[in-house]
Enzyme design. Sequence first.
Site, PDB file in Angstrom:
ATOM      1  N   ARG A 114       6.411   2.044   6.732  1.00 17.72           N
ATOM      2  CA  ARG A 114       5.867   1.292   8.004  1.00 17.72           C
ATOM      3  C   ARG A 114       6.688   0.083   8.097  1.00 17.72           C
ATOM      4  NH1 ARG A 114       1.316  -2.446   8.948  1.00 17.72           N
ATOM      5  NH2 ARG A 114       0.798  -2.341  11.134  1.00 17.72           N
ATOM      6  N   LYS A 133       0.942  -1.212  -0.053  1.00 20.58           N
ATOM      7  CA  LYS A 133       0.143   0.105   0.033  1.00 20.58           C
ATOM      8  C   LYS A 133       0.972   1.303  -0.091  1.00 20.58           C
ATOM      9  CE  LYS A 133      -3.829  -2.204   2.584  1.00 20.58           C
ATOM     10  NZ  LYS A 133      -4.327  -2.276   3.635  1.00 20.58           N
ATOM     11  N   GLY A 158      -5.782  -7.465  11.957  1.00 17.01           N
ATOM     12  CA  GLY A 158      -4.991  -7.531  13.278  1.00 17.01           C
ATOM     13  C   GLY A 158      -5.795  -6.550  14.123  1.00 17.01           C
ATOM     14  N   GLY A 216     -13.266  -1.399  13.900  1.00 18.43           N
ATOM     15  CA  GLY A 216     -13.599  -0.495  15.028  1.00 18.43           C
ATOM     16  C   GLY A 216     -14.432   0.832  14.439  1.00 18.43           C
ATOM     17  N   HIS A 258       0.864  -1.671  16.282  1.00 20.62           N
ATOM     18  CA  HIS A 258      -0.234  -0.775  15.928  1.00 20.62           C
ATOM     19  C   HIS A 258       0.064   0.697  16.444  1.00 20.62           C
ATOM     20  CE1 HIS A 258      -3.000  -3.969  15.469  1.00 20.62           C
ATOM     21  NE2 HIS A 258      -2.717  -3.611  14.056  1.00 20.62           N
ATOM     22  N   HIS A 287      -7.709  -0.679  18.518  1.00 18.26           N
ATOM     23  CA  HIS A 287      -7.476  -0.627  16.872  1.00 18.26           C
ATOM     24  C   HIS A 287      -8.047  -2.090  16.579  1.00 18.26           C
ATOM     25  CE1 HIS A 287      -5.173   0.044  13.321  1.00 18.26           C
ATOM     26  NE2 HIS A 287      -5.359  -1.120  13.156  1.00 18.26           N
ATOM     27  N   LEU A 288      -9.141  -2.297  15.841  1.00 19.02           N
ATOM     28  CA  LEU A 288      -9.663  -3.314  15.658  1.00 19.02           C
ATOM     29  C   LEU A 288      -9.886  -3.423  14.033  1.00 19.02           C
ATOM     30  CD1 LEU A 288     -12.835  -3.525  18.118  1.00 19.02           C
ATOM     31  CD2 LEU A 288     -10.241  -4.078  18.293  1.00 19.02           C
ATOM     32  N   GLY A 289      -9.033  -4.505  13.334  1.00 16.76           N
ATOM     33  CA  GLY A 289      -8.913  -4.789  12.022  1.00 16.76           C
ATOM     34  C   GLY A 289      -8.778  -6.161  11.978  1.00 16.76           C
TER      35      GLY A 289
END
Length: 394
Positions: A95, A23, A210, A329, A183, A206-208
């Site tokens: 990142r 990305k 992961g 989230g 995160h 942080h809800l995804g």
Amino acid sequence: MGGAMSSVEERVLCVNSGSSSLKFALFASYGERLDTLATLAVQNIGGARGRVVLRSNRGGRELEANHLDHAQAFETAFSLLEEAQAGPFSIVGHRIVHGGPRYVEPALVDPTLVANLRAIVPLAPLHLPSSIAGIEAVARRYPAVPQVACFDTAFHSSMPEVARRLPLTDGIDGAGVRRYGFHGLSYEYVMSTFGPTAPRRVVIAHLGNGASLVAVENGKSVDTTMGFTPAGGVMMGTRPGDLDPGVLLHLLRQEKLSPDALAQVIEREAGLVGVGGTSDMKELLARSRSDERAKLAIAMFCRSVRKAIAGLASILGGIDVLVFTGGIGEHAAEVREGVCDGLSFMGIELDRAKNDRAEDVVSTSTSRCVVRVVRTDEDAMIAKHSLRIARANR
């Protein structure tokens, strides 16, 4: 997206290298202001039906393109970005999921940093190889462009020893086996949305695919759910979160799983996909009205996050603000409701209408704990760090 301007100072390309995807986000910097010029995603690297999606202020493109590896994917991405923007990047920020014990803040990329990343690949074998490949691809194509590494673990370097230490012998702890947390770039961004008046006690979920949570006190991470690797903590899309270590020993001894087969179970076949058959929360929510497996997976996920919130609240002595962020989230109102259901003893009360609309504040006016929904922007955080580090090293 913001448009390009003749007074652009610098262009920052942010790179997020996943195990099977890439990305990118391209920003124009005008002093402290950032405008998004383009985003690009390369999907399913190494597999069939690969896809590339470009969005820019000059239009967009979508194409089918299979890539054998990340090196090929980077070349495609760079070509498309150059076509779309017709201007060089002055800085590239990456990142980096894991910085190990050494890197506790963003750093300029040099051969020593790359060598140190290679040395800690065993700490994040799914993520670090693709990050290193990204650094090398940029160096080949743009050798004069400075690169900055931004570490997801850095935000948690403020955790005290009592949170960082795992209950293992000194020898193992000394070898770097400890709780690192992840995160961090997302958590930094969320905290920046409070401005100079951040609450004293904040829990961020942080809800995804992961998922993790952090307890923040006076702007600093004091505890988090993920530990030595991104596989620990709460239940996730394809990862189990915390497990009884005896389960792993049982699978190794009794089921005769090899280390690679065990890694496949832990990284790819557990969590929501293991219980509900898919890691896609949107699909699970749609199926849950008639599918007991989907219903159970959602209930387990919400229960896991709810327990983590209560546990982190005990560390902070209460919560002033609870924040939901990440793909689930931010977008799954039913999950936010499911997580908060049963937390009224902590003073958490959701306003259902506000929650359904995903407003900035979704708690009632009488809730003792403010509940927010914040759209995270890790790329913007990477861009800001990269600009600061690159300017300081000129």
